[in-house]
Design an enzyme around this catalytic site. Structure first.
Site, PDB file in Angstrom:
ATOM      1  N   ASP A 114       0.840  -1.206   0.000  1.00 52.37           N
ATOM      2  CA  ASP A 114       0.000   0.000   0.000  1.00 52.37           C
ATOM      3  C   ASP A 114       0.874   1.254   0.000  1.00 52.37           C
ATOM      4  O   ASP A 114       0.666   2.177  -0.791  1.00 52.37           O
ATOM      5  CB  ASP A 114      -0.891   0.045   1.243  1.00 52.37           C
ATOM      6  CG  ASP A 114      -2.112  -0.849   1.149  1.00 52.37           C
ATOM      7  OD1 ASP A 114      -2.469  -1.281   0.035  1.00 52.37           O
ATOM      8  OD2 ASP A 114      -2.712  -1.114   2.203  1.00 52.37           O
ATOM      9  N   ILE A 115       1.824   1.293   0.910  1.00 49.34           N
ATOM     10  CA  ILE A 115       2.688   2.466   1.042  1.00 49.34           C
ATOM     11  C   ILE A 115       3.517   2.654  -0.224  1.00 49.34           C
ATOM     12  O   ILE A 115       3.632   3.771  -0.742  1.00 49.34           O
ATOM     13  CB  ILE A 115       3.579   2.351   2.297  1.00 49.34           C
ATOM     14  CG1 ILE A 115       2.704   2.420   3.557  1.00 49.34           C
ATOM     15  CG2 ILE A 115       4.641   3.439   2.311  1.00 49.34           C
ATOM     16  CD1 ILE A 115       3.421   2.011   4.830  1.00 49.34           C
TER      17      ILE A 115
END
Length: 184
Positions: free
Chosen positions: A143-144
């Site tokens: 996600d990051i």
């Protein structure tokens, strides 16, 4: 989040009932730490994109926006009437960045994904084995990473737009980013 930290006026469009992350623990004074960490400097706007009023409000936002970041399954905005051609017609200067698990043009384009799935599919979990068992990294690295690559692509597209006057469509796949991160 980073665009807001850099001074952009970021409007987070949430469903009418609000983002589910607002309820995620831990909380302080009834506020989710995770939600604030990810959205603290953004303004929020609840819209029902399945209603005429919600679609009209969303359209008005798009006509004036510099950037649209979207993290739904590929095709979700198109099903609401906002395909690439319509986005360009509404706002030719719009930089549209879609971030999804597998991207719009992969073998898995229609599959939903979240961080753990992307980590498993790209091989990232193989790099974080414990006693021989692949494990999710301690943070939501896919996600990051997808968000960070999206940020870089958006800033590059904005620079290009400043020179050409034209927006861009960006397709970021968390699986691709994770595979790139995992290269040895």
């Amino acid at each position: 989040r980073h665009l807001a930290s850099f001074g952009a006026d970021v409007i987070k469009v949430e469903p009418a009932e609000g983002d589910s992350a607002r309820a995620w623990a831990p909380h302080r004074d009834g506020t989710s730490h995770f939600f604030i960490m990810s959205n603290g400097e953004k303004r929020s706007l609840a819209l029902d994109l399945r209603s005429e009023g919600g679609l009209a409000a969303f359209t008005a936002l798009l006509e004036e926006a510099d950037v649209l970041v979207e993290n739904m399954k590929p095709g979700s905005l198109e099903r609401l009437g906002f395909d690439a051609a319509r986005l360009r017609a509404l706002n030719p200067r719009l930089v549209y960045c879609a971030i999804s698990g597998f991207g719009a043009h992969s073998a898995y384009a229609g599959r939903p994904a979240f961080d753990t799935v992307a980590q498993a599919m790209c091989g990232m979990m193989d790099a974080t084995r414990v006693d021989g068992v692949p494990m999710k990294s301690g943070i939501s690295a896919a996600d990051i990473g997808g968000g960070q690559v999206g940020l870089l692509a958006i800033t590059a597209a904005l620079e290009r737009r400043a020179r050409t006057g034209h927006g861009a469509s960006l397709d970021i796949a968390m699986q691709d980013v994770g595979a790139w991160f995992s290269q040895t």
